[in-house]
Design an enzyme around this catalytic site. Structure first.
Site, PDB file in Angstrom:
ATOM      1  N   ARG A  22       0.849  -1.192   0.000  1.00 55.41           N
ATOM      2  CA  ARG A  22       0.000   0.000   0.000  1.00 55.41           C
ATOM      3  C   ARG A  22       0.882   1.237   0.000  1.00 55.41           C
ATOM      4  O   ARG A  22       1.889   1.287   0.714  1.00 55.41           O
ATOM      5  CB  ARG A  22      -0.911   0.018   1.238  1.00 55.41           C
ATOM      6  CG  ARG A  22      -2.121  -0.900   1.133  1.00 55.41           C
ATOM      7  CD  ARG A  22      -3.129  -0.440   0.063  1.00 55.41           C
ATOM      8  NE  ARG A  22      -4.274  -1.331  -0.061  1.00 55.41           N
ATOM      9  CZ  ARG A  22      -4.357  -2.366  -0.900  1.00 55.41           C
ATOM     10  NH1 ARG A  22      -3.341  -2.639  -1.708  1.00 55.41           N
ATOM     11  NH2 ARG A  22      -5.446  -3.106  -0.944  1.00 55.41           N
TER      12      ARG A  22
ATOM     13  N   GLU B  48      -2.815   7.752  -4.851  1.00 54.52           N
ATOM     14  CA  GLU B  48      -3.046   7.233  -6.210  1.00 54.52           C
ATOM     15  C   GLU B  48      -4.499   7.383  -6.675  1.00 54.52           C
ATOM     16  O   GLU B  48      -4.790   7.279  -7.879  1.00 54.52           O
ATOM     17  CB  GLU B  48      -2.647   5.753  -6.280  1.00 54.52           C
ATOM     18  CG  GLU B  48      -3.564   4.833  -5.465  1.00 54.52           C
ATOM     19  CD  GLU B  48      -3.068   3.399  -5.347  1.00 54.52           C
ATOM     20  OE1 GLU B  48      -1.906   3.108  -5.661  1.00 54.52           O
ATOM     21  OE2 GLU B  48      -3.877   2.554  -4.920  1.00 54.52           O
TER      22      GLU B  48
ATOM     23  N   HIS C 235      -1.079   0.192  -9.664  1.00 55.44           N
ATOM     24  CA  HIS C 235      -1.778  -0.793  -8.825  1.00 55.44           C
ATOM     25  C   HIS C 235      -2.257  -2.003  -9.647  1.00 55.44           C
ATOM     26  O   HIS C 235      -3.429  -2.375  -9.588  1.00 55.44           O
ATOM     27  CB  HIS C 235      -2.962  -0.124  -8.114  1.00 55.44           C
ATOM     28  CG  HIS C 235      -3.305  -0.782  -6.821  1.00 55.44           C
ATOM     29  ND1 HIS C 235      -3.563  -0.092  -5.669  1.00 55.44           N
ATOM     30  CD2 HIS C 235      -3.444  -2.097  -6.494  1.00 55.44           C
ATOM     31  CE1 HIS C 235      -3.851  -0.928  -4.693  1.00 55.44           C
ATOM     32  NE2 HIS C 235      -3.782  -2.164  -5.175  1.00 55.44           N
TER      33      HIS C 235
HETATM   34  N1  LIG Z   1      -0.752  -4.248  -5.437  1.00 52.49           N
HETATM   35  C1  LIG Z   1      -1.775  -5.080  -5.453  1.00 52.49           C
HETATM   36  O1  LIG Z   1      -2.368  -5.307  -6.517  1.00 52.49           O
HETATM   37  C2  LIG Z   1      -2.227  -5.774  -4.177  1.00 52.49           C
HETATM   38  C3  LIG Z   1      -3.205  -6.784  -4.267  1.00 52.49           C
HETATM   39  C4  LIG Z   1      -3.578  -7.473  -3.091  1.00 52.49           C
HETATM   40  C5  LIG Z   1      -2.999  -7.131  -1.873  1.00 52.49           C
HETATM   41  N2  LIG Z   1      -2.077  -6.126  -1.824  1.00 52.49           N
HETATM   42  C6  LIG Z   1      -1.453  -5.740  -0.519  1.00 52.49           C
HETATM   43  O2  LIG Z   1      -0.691  -6.821  -0.016  1.00 52.49           O
HETATM   44  C7  LIG Z   1      -0.847  -6.866   1.403  1.00 52.49           C
HETATM   45  C8  LIG Z   1      -0.544  -8.258   1.919  1.00 52.49           C
HETATM   46  O3  LIG Z   1      -1.554  -9.148   1.469  1.00 52.49           O
HETATM   47  P1  LIG Z   1      -1.652 -10.654   2.029  1.00 52.49           P
HETATM   48  O4  LIG Z   1      -2.781 -11.304   1.308  1.00 52.49           O
HETATM   49  O5  LIG Z   1      -0.312 -11.290   2.020  1.00 52.49           O
HETATM   50  O6  LIG Z   1      -2.082 -10.357   3.537  1.00 52.49           O
HETATM   51  P2  LIG Z   1      -1.954 -11.341   4.773  1.00 52.49           P
HETATM   52  O7  LIG Z   1      -2.926 -10.842   5.772  1.00 52.49           O
HETATM   53  O8  LIG Z   1      -1.998 -12.762   4.337  1.00 52.49           O
HETATM   54  O9  LIG Z   1      -0.455 -11.060   5.314  1.00 52.49           O
HETATM   55  C9  LIG Z   1      -0.072  -9.875   5.950  1.00 52.49           C
HETATM   56  C10 LIG Z   1       1.037 -10.231   6.941  1.00 52.49           C
HETATM   57  O10 LIG Z   1       1.551  -9.029   7.484  1.00 52.49           O
HETATM   58  C11 LIG Z   1       1.759  -9.224   8.892  1.00 52.49           C
HETATM   59  N3  LIG Z   1       1.713  -7.899   9.508  1.00 52.49           N
HETATM   60  C12 LIG Z   1       0.644  -7.080   9.628  1.00 52.49           C
HETATM   61  N4  LIG Z   1       1.030  -5.909  10.150  1.00 52.49           N
HETATM   62  C13 LIG Z   1       2.359  -5.987  10.368  1.00 52.49           C
HETATM   63  C14 LIG Z   1       3.328  -5.084  10.894  1.00 52.49           C
HETATM   64  N5  LIG Z   1       3.008  -3.840  11.270  1.00 52.49           N
HETATM   65  N6  LIG Z   1       4.592  -5.504  10.984  1.00 52.49           N
HETATM   66  C15 LIG Z   1       4.928  -6.750  10.588  1.00 52.49           C
HETATM   67  N7  LIG Z   1       4.071  -7.646  10.070  1.00 52.49           N
HETATM   68  C16 LIG Z   1       2.799  -7.256   9.966  1.00 52.49           C
HETATM   69  C17 LIG Z   1       0.666 -10.173   9.319  1.00 52.49           C
HETATM   70  O11 LIG Z   1       1.027 -10.864  10.497  1.00 52.49           O
HETATM   71  C18 LIG Z   1       0.561 -11.095   8.103  1.00 52.49           C
HETATM   72  O12 LIG Z   1       1.402 -12.225   8.225  1.00 52.49           O
HETATM   73  C19 LIG Z   1      -2.318  -6.426   1.585  1.00 52.49           C
HETATM   74  O13 LIG Z   1      -2.543  -5.917   2.864  1.00 52.49           O
HETATM   75  C20 LIG Z   1      -2.474  -5.373   0.545  1.00 52.49           C
HETATM   76  O14 LIG Z   1      -2.091  -4.124   1.111  1.00 52.49           O
HETATM   77  C21 LIG Z   1      -1.683  -5.446  -2.939  1.00 52.49           C
END
Ligand SMILES: NC(=O)c1ccc[n+]([C@@H]2O[C@H](COP(=O)([O-])OP(=O)(O)OC[C@H]3O[C@@H](n4cnc5c(N)ncnc54)[C@H](O)[C@@H]3O)[C@@H](O)[C@H]2O)c1
Length: 332
Positions: A235, A264, A296
């Site tokens: 993000r 964005e 994105h």
């Molecule tokens: N660019 C894109 O097209 C796109 C698409 C989907 C998701 N995303 C982003 O990817 C991120 C991750 O997605 P995911 O499916 O792997 O999520 P997820 O919930 O499976 O994994 C997130 C991980 O981050 C850890 N975490 C949360 N806050 C933290 C912190 N402050 N410090 C350390 N670790 C922390 C959690 O314990 C978890 O293991 C989403 O939150 C979203 O922002 C981007």
């Protein structure tokens, strides 16, 4: 035969929805319109609804759907901030999302971004377009497989990213509040700072929350190994863009690949060839020769589009036939 009203449908979604409907013997009706005051009544006579929208669901939608005999709304994305979950619960409406529709799509994009940065692909392409076929600096690259990578957040996406870099031969450091135990090759550190100080590539996979807005600020970039690369497919708000630009300009960072930018909203998915960019920070990103920006799109693959459609339809049908779905996000 059950029937489902699908809102927020694009042309590219239709073949997947039609395929699912045939396989499940369910009647579907698709519209590009999203759920708003004027379209709620279009669901009359249907057994369930789903949508993909970024605009708020009207507060009275929950009661109005309930009055039609519909007791769920399935959002066809991971995010569900456009719903009033408390009001949905009060009205007995189940809200669901599609939490993990294609981690591989985002993970492969993060890897691609890192390879593009380290091997200077945009510079090489620009030169070739100008018929400059020389080998002058800075197009000499490095072997990514000999690098150390810090994967921050090892959830669905981060774990896949870690596996990909490990496959190249990289040493993979990781930080997560909840370390996983199934990836023996990962070396977890006690803090983000401890991971970034030794990493040649830092890739972000943590969600954006109030407490980590601008987590990557000037102070944090100073903790990075000098000459490191940053990849952000998580993000935009995680990164203080001003501080990032300063870190790139001072040479503290060698490059950045940004699929997300903190402001964005006005630009993503818009075609605006004749319009000036009024956001100065965004203009600086676009002009920077060591930033690769994309709007994105990391998630955007055939597989993700299909899984969002299937995930939304499965959740709707689950509630119709079984009274609940594993993807429910509100209390009952
Ligand atoms: N660019 C894109 O097209 C796109 C698409 C989907 C998701 N995303 C982003 O990817 C991120 C991750 O997605 P995911 O499916 O792997 O999520 P997820 O919930 O499976 O994994 C997130 C991980 O981050 C850890 N975490 C949360 N806050 C933290 C912190 N402050 N410090 C350390 N670790 C922390 C959690 O314990 C978890 O293991 C989403 O939150 C979203 O922002 C981007």
């Amino acid at each position: 035969m059950y029937s489902i009203k699908m809102y927020g449908i694009k042309a590219e979604d239709k073949p997947y929805a039609i395929k699912w409907a045939k396989e499940h013997d369910v009647q579907i009706s698709m519209t590009a319109k999203v759920i708003d005051e004027n379209t709620i009544d279009d669901a009359k006579g249907f057994d369930g609804v789903n949508t993909l929208q970024v605009t708020k669901i009207p507060t009275d939608a929950y009661a109005r759907f309930k009055a039609m005999g519909i007791n769920q709304i399935a959002q066809r994305s991971a995010g569900f901030d456009m719903y009033d979950l408390a009001e949905a619960t009060r009205q007995g409406i189940i809200i669901s999302n599609v939490p993990s529709y294609s981690p591989a799509s985002i993970a492969e994009y993060a890897l691609t971004s890192a390879l593009n940065l380290v091997r200077q692909i945009p510079t090489i392409q620009n030169r070739v377009q100008a018929h400059n076929f020389t080998w002058e600096k800075p197009i000499r690259g490095q072997v990514v497989g000999e690098m150390t990578v810090a994967v921050l957040g090892t959830g669905h996406i981060g774990a896949h990213v870690a596996r990909l870099f490990h496959g190249l031969g990289c040493k993979v450091l990781a930080y997560d509040r909840h370390p996983r135990t199934d990836l023996a090759f990962l070396t977890y550190t006690d803090s983000i700072e401890a991971a970034v100080k030794d990493a040649d590539i830092v890739t972000l996979h943590i969600p954006l929350r109030e407490e980590n807005i601008h987590l990557f600020d000037a102070k944090m970039f100073n903790q990075f190994k000098k000459g490191a690369y940053l990849v952000n497919t998580a993000r935009g708000g995680l990164v203080d863009t001003k501080a990032l630009l300063a870190a790139l300009d001072s040479g503290q960072l060698a490059g950045a690949a940004l699929d997300v930018y903190e402001n964005e909203g006005p630009y993503v998915q818009k075609n605006m060839p004749d319009q000036a960019i009024s956001d100065e920070l965004f203009q600086k990103i676009l002009n920077h020769d060591r930033i690769i920006y994309s709007p994105h799109v990391a998630f955007y693959t055939d597989e993700a589009v299909a899984n969002l459609i299937y995930g939304g339809l499965n959740a709707t049908l689950d509630v119709i036939t079984k009274g609940d779905t594993p993807n429910r996000v509100n209390a009952l």
